[in-house]
Design an enzyme around this catalytic site. Structure first.
Site, PDB file in Angstrom:
ATOM      1  N   ASP A   1      11.441 -39.734 -17.704  1.00 48.34           N
ATOM      2  CA  ASP A   1      10.841 -40.659 -16.747  1.00 48.34           C
ATOM      3  C   ASP A   1      10.565 -39.857 -15.474  1.00 48.34           C
ATOM      4  O   ASP A   1      11.083 -38.757 -15.305  1.00 48.34           O
ATOM      5  CB  ASP A   1      11.853 -41.786 -16.488  1.00 48.34           C
TER       6      ASP A   1
ATOM      7  N   LYS B   1      -8.209 -47.213   3.423  1.00 48.00           N
ATOM      8  CA  LYS B   1      -7.592 -45.964   2.948  1.00 48.00           C
ATOM      9  C   LYS B   1      -7.553 -46.012   1.429  1.00 48.00           C
ATOM     10  O   LYS B   1      -7.478 -47.101   0.828  1.00 48.00           O
ATOM     11  CB  LYS B   1      -6.182 -45.790   3.525  1.00 48.00           C
TER      12      LYS B   1
ATOM     13  N   ARG C   1       0.903 -36.453  -2.067  1.00 50.00           N
ATOM     14  CA  ARG C   1       0.038 -37.591  -2.403  1.00 50.00           C
ATOM     15  C   ARG C   1      -0.945 -37.748  -1.246  1.00 50.00           C
ATOM     16  O   ARG C   1      -0.528 -38.013  -0.118  1.00 50.00           O
ATOM     17  CB  ARG C   1       0.863 -38.866  -2.530  1.00 50.00           C
TER      18      ARG C   1
ATOM     19  N   ASP D   1      16.259 -43.404 -15.851  1.00 51.14           N
ATOM     20  CA  ASP D   1      17.285 -44.001 -14.986  1.00 51.14           C
ATOM     21  C   ASP D   1      17.083 -45.493 -14.763  1.00 51.14           C
ATOM     22  O   ASP D   1      17.892 -46.123 -14.098  1.00 51.14           O
ATOM     23  CB  ASP D   1      17.295 -43.289 -13.622  1.00 51.14           C
TER      24      ASP D   1
END
Length: 1044
Positions: free
Chosen positions: A391, A565, A594, A782
């Protein structure tokens, strides 16, 4: 969001045989066998139900009270190994077949079964306690008598349940009311879909308007809902109030739902229970927990079948040499029992006890603190993993966003230069504008830069969906904190941690978001002034649009501004032409940031009124509503002014990069399966070096039909040494039409990233990898959305993290950090596999030795089915005389743990399965035959008068040979090994006094006995020591080069 539709092949199967059953048989009868139907649920009236619904209980157990013993025994005896010993022990009740005392067969079998039953019982009790804890959580229920407390397991469809902030939602519900002033609430869904973005949920408008929560029971209203299904991203239903004039009808969508396993992040909510028990979305997305049998155990099982074949052949040969005289069929059975030692019952005991030792060593390792072994049956699996499926959020990353970069085109600000941004903002709001004539060139440049920075920061501070919330901190109460915008009491709530990181950054440079509701935003300047803005329109972020926008009016000036944005791929076509956007976005993405592009457009009052009229008209249309709305918004999204780029980093877990590097060097291919967005997943893959700098990335286009999938697969086939990034929807299409071709191509990739994956998709990918490659898989996660994948994999590892303990409780192994996985596999996995391989082969050797001696003995004495050793000798041989030294092999290791971590290539050798193969097995069989024959023929040649002397000479030589062979096999001595060798020898010598029934005590004290035993032992062992020396000298194994 309408993406992430689950895979069709899985749907029906999961719906019908989900393991999380209600504990009630009538529910199984009434609900389990009937196809789910849509339902009408009356508010606060569970008794008005049209059908029976499952109880709201979570059940992760494999057995119940009645099925435990039959289930465990069936799982034991379905394997040939154990079934053989059961039949063997039972045969001793027949007098004609009896060869010795009953206890020689039943005691070892009873011990093996007792160990297994106790271990399984302990795991079931732990599982039961965990389920009980979840099912016993207390909630408040609204009734006609007021608010009453109710256990999670007693919640029914139709109940009105109150859920507090930070409390888990106990069942799938429709959101009716919230205590929040803004009339909405945030939901944490990371346990359900793996997305860290908080989701905004809206209550039913009609019920939110009611004066108090208790009024919900006074109105006549119901919800009509679709049948329970697996799709966590969509919902279709209607709310109807009958007692108003006219009756109220509201359509319900995913925005009005509160799914179980999510957590309320703001306010207190009231919900109507729609689905319970195994009809919950979260349960339907969880696969069956299964009993995992290790590949090593299956290989050992296969070897025992070969040994059984040898046993049958030897027995038939013995009878054939007697020319099938007399009752030959009884003779065959007696020989089968006589040579039954060929298959050692102690093998199962030794391997099971070995697994317990490996589990204990893993738990005690100070280098990986907090590691828990929940399934002690498969530690050897850790040593042979070929595919690691991980993950992303919370496993590879910490899920903590940090603002790293602000880029304005001509200048960029990093973490070390944020004070400059702060000074620009400060100068804008604190300095009086100087007289125009007095402006120098330098001041003009400074002024221009300050205003550009200010515009960028203001846009970031306004364009988001973050809400500041004030909580009492012990000194200031909530109302006062809200009134004075108290900094110490403020926390930010948002649907994405990126958004919070941006707003926290604007606060750090001087422009603070202090207030927000559905119609206004308040910002505070460095001087303490409050700037008020009215929200005219807001266009939320969607997966398809990849952008969000907001239109605000500045209350002080009346100016209307449209801020937007979004991702660079969509914003590049919206902003005015520039020559730096693409290049800088690429540079920032390569750093693993990012990237968001921020832009603005000033609107006149007339322009806005025209837009609003068209927008309202589009929203009222019945046909193609979303298309018409998007077209109207796009009319605004043209020639926007590019303000800045922002770079936010999701902090990686410590040492993720070196761990992934280690796994790659060990020959393990890593696949990342995440519910997150494509851009985010790609960023993290680059940042974590899952995709190396030299590798290309092929982003699989979104395909919606067979033709598109075919074209895209052909395009991908032409790429070489290229990492693949694919979304859940495209993956579903490929697996539906081109499963074999897709898996073949994907398995050749150095790395694969699957984004927007549903929990069932993750499990399906694991299953396909196992089926297509036949290799072992390990899944790491998790969150609750990783449980299916963890349970499906050959080896499931749960990380205890911010997303809770759901994954770690369902896993076979639980770790506290991803970096511990390297040591778990490279050191413990490797050692467990190599030790078990040595141990199993040595136990087989020990049994074959005594069986060879029996065969020689029988053939010399006219093929008589008479045992060579009887009673205690036969039990003592495999227990107190050789058990400790043989078992001490579980402490052996070929290299130090530091060397195993430094050279992960050593792990790659194990993937071929060489420590336990037909070749090594055959070598040990030949050694056993050689040694057994030497000892027996030597004893027959050297004994002088009495038969009892043969027993004494051969048995003593056999014990000494076994002890010397253990010493020959050991690679690194441990003090316990020396103790075990000396203890066993001492036990044998001491027990000779009590064995006068089988051994002549006076004979063993003579010199004749000593030299005969010494000669036989040297002849049986010395050649093997010489061969080992020559092999180490001229063809050393890879690990020996490192240790020397």
């Amino acid at each position: 969001m309408t993406d992430n539709i689950p895979l069709q092949p899985v749907r029906q199967k999961k719906r019908m045989d989900s393991k999380h059953r209600s504990g009630c048989c009538e529910c199984l009868r009434c609900c389990g066998r009937r196809d789910p139907r849509p339902r009408t649920v009356w508010l606060g009236h569970p008794e008005k139900r049209e059908q029976r619904y499952p109880r709201n209980v979570i059940n992760n157990q494999k057995y119940n009270f009645f099925t435990f013993l039959p289930g465990v025994l069936f799982n034991q005896f379905k394997y040939f190994f154990n079934l053989y010993f059961l039949l063997l022990a039972c045969s001793q009740f027949v007098v004609e077949m009896r060869l010795g005392a009953l206890y020689t067969y039943w005691v070892p079998l009873g011990f093996v079964l007792a160990v297994t039953v106790i271990r399984e019982a302990a795991e079931e009790i732990r599982c039961y306690m965990r389920d009980k804890e979840v099912n016993s959580q207390i909630y408040s229920k609204l009734t006609a008598r007021g608010t009453v407390k109710v256990k999670s397991s007693n919640i029914q469809v139709g109940d009105l349940i109150i859920v507090e902030k930070n409390q888990r939602v106990p069942a799938d519900m429709i959101f009716l009311r919230t205590s929040e002033k803004n009339g909405s609430c945030f939901l944490r869904t990371d346990q359900l879909d793996g997305e860290t973005d908080w989701k905004l949920r809206l209550p039913v408008t009609c019920t939110q308007r009611l004066p108090t929560a208790s009024d919900l029971l006074q109105i006549r209203s119901y919800v009509y809902a679709e049948e329970p299904n697996i799709d966590i991203h969509n919902f279709v239903g209607t709310f109807t109030r009958e007692d108003s004039d006219p009756p109220v009808n509201e359509s319900l969508s995913i925005e009005n739902t509160l799914w179980a396993s999510t957590v309320i992040a703001s306010g207190t909510v009231v919900g109507l229970v729609l689905y319970t028990g195994r009809e919950l979305r979260s349960v339907m997305n969880t696969s069956n927990p299964r009993s995992k049998i290790g590949l090593f155990d299956l290989e050992v099982n296969c070897l025992t079948k070969i040994l059984f074949g040898a046993l049958v052949v030897v027995s038939l040969v013995m009878v054939a040499l007697q020319h099938f005289a007399g009752r030959w069929y009884l003779q065959i059975i007696r020989f089968l029992l006589l040579f039954s030692n060929i298959i050692p019952i102690s093998l199962r005991v030794n391997l099971d006890m070995g697994k317990i030792v490996y589990s204990w060593v893993i738990r005690r390792d100070s280098k990986i603190p907090g590691t828990v072994v929940r399934s002690s049956t498969i530690p050897e699996q850790l040593g042979r993993i070929s595919y690691l499926l991980t993950d992303k959020t919370g496993t590879l990353t910490q899920n903590e966003m940090v603002f790293k970069r602000l880029h304005l085109g001509t200048v960029a600000y990093g973490l070390d230069s944020m004070d400059e941004v702060q000074s620009h903002i400060f100068s804008i709001y604190t300095q009086d504008p100087p007289a125009v004539k007095g402006l120098t060139l330098a001041t003009k440049v400074r002024k221009t830069m300050s205003s550009r920075v200010h515009e960028a920061v203001k846009a970031i501070a306004l364009c988001h969906n973050v809400t500041p919330v004030y909580e009492s901190n012990g000194v200031t109460d909530q109302a006062e904190a809200e009134r004075h915008y108290e900094d110490s009491c403020r926390v930010y709530q948002a649907s994405s941690p990126d958004e919070v990181a941006l707003v926290q950054w604007t606060e750090s440079v001087g422009l603070t978001l202090v207030g927000r509701d559905q119609s206004s935003v308040q910002l505070r300047t460095p001087g303490g002034h409050i700037l008020n803005f009215t929200i005219l329109q807001i266009f939320p972020f969607t997966y398809e649009s990849k952008r969000m926008g907001i239109i605000v009016r500045d209350e002080s000036t009346g100016e209307i501004t449209f801020y937007m944005k979004g991702a660079d791929v969509v914003m590049a076509g919206i902003v005015q032409y520039n020559d730096w956007l693409e290049e800088e976005c690429g540079n920032m993405a390569r750093e693993g940031l990012r990237v968001l592009v921020v832009a603005k457009k000033s609107l006149t009052e007339e322009q806005y009124q025209d837009f609003e009229a068209r927008y309202v008209q589009a929203k009222l249309s019945v046909h193609d509503r979303s298309l018409k709305v998007a077209t109207v918004i796009e009319s605004l999204e043209m020639e926007m002014e590019l303000l800045c780029l922002t770079g936010v980093e999701d902090q990686l877990q410590t040492d993720v990069r070196p761990t992934l590097e280690t796994l790659r060097n060990a020959g393990i291919k890593v696949w990342m399966l995440t519910g997150d967005k494509l851009e985010t997943a790609t960023c993290t893959a680059k940042n974590a070096h899952l995709v190396t700098r030299t590798q290309d990335i092929h982003i699989f286009r979104l395909v919606t039909n067979r033709g598109e999938a075919h074209l895209e697969l052909n395009a991908f086939r032409r790429k070489h040494d290229c990492a693949l990034v694919i979304s859940g929807d495209s993956l579903e299409m490929c697996l539906k039409f081109y499963e074999y071709e897709f898996m073949e191509l994907a398995c050749q990739c150095p790395a694969v990233v699957c984004c927007r994956c549903a929990p069932t998709q993750k499990a399906q990918i694991v299953r396909l990898l196992q089926e297509r490659t036949g290799k072992l898989t390990c899944a790491v996660g998790d969150g609750g959305n990783d449980v299916s994948m963890i349970q499906e994999a050959d080896c499931g590892v749960g990380v205890e993290g911010k997303e809770g303990k759901q994954a770690s409780l369902a896993a076979d192994f639980s770790i506290t950090q991803f970096k511990h996985l390297g040591r778990l596999l490279m050191v413990h996995g490797r050692n467990s596999y190599k030790r078990s391989a040595a141990l199993s082969q040595f136990v087989i050797h020990r049994s074959l030795c005594i069986s060879t001696m029996q065969a020689v003995f029988s053939s010399v004495f006219y093929f008589a089915s008479v045992p060579l050793y009887q009673g205690f000798l036969i039990i003592g041989y495999s227990t107190i005389y050789t058990m400790f030294p043989v078992f001490s092999l579980v402490l052996d290791k070929d290299v130090k743990s530091e060397v195993a971590m430094l050279y992960p290539e050593l792990y790659k050798d194990l993937l071929k399965g060489r420590p336990l193969s037909y070749k090594t097995f055959l070598i040990w069989v030949l050694i056993s035959i050689y040694q057994g024959s030497i000892i027996m023929y030597g004893a027959l040649l050297l004994f002088e008068s009495e038969f009892v002397h043969i027993v004494a000479i051969s048995f003593t030589s056999l014990i000494l040979t076994e002890l010397l062979m253990v010493a020959l096999t050991i690679q690194t001595w441990h003090w316990l090994m020396i103790v075990a060798e000396l203890l066993s020898l001492s036990c044998y010598i001491a027990s000779l006094v009590f064995l006068h029934e089988f051994i002549d005590v006076y004979f063993i004290a003579t010199l004749s006995f000593l030299w005969k035993v010494t000669v036989i032992t040297l002849v049986s062992c010395l050649p093997l020591y010489v061969l080992k020396y020559l092999r180490r000298r001229f063809s050393p194994p890879s690990y020996s080069k490192l240790t020397s």
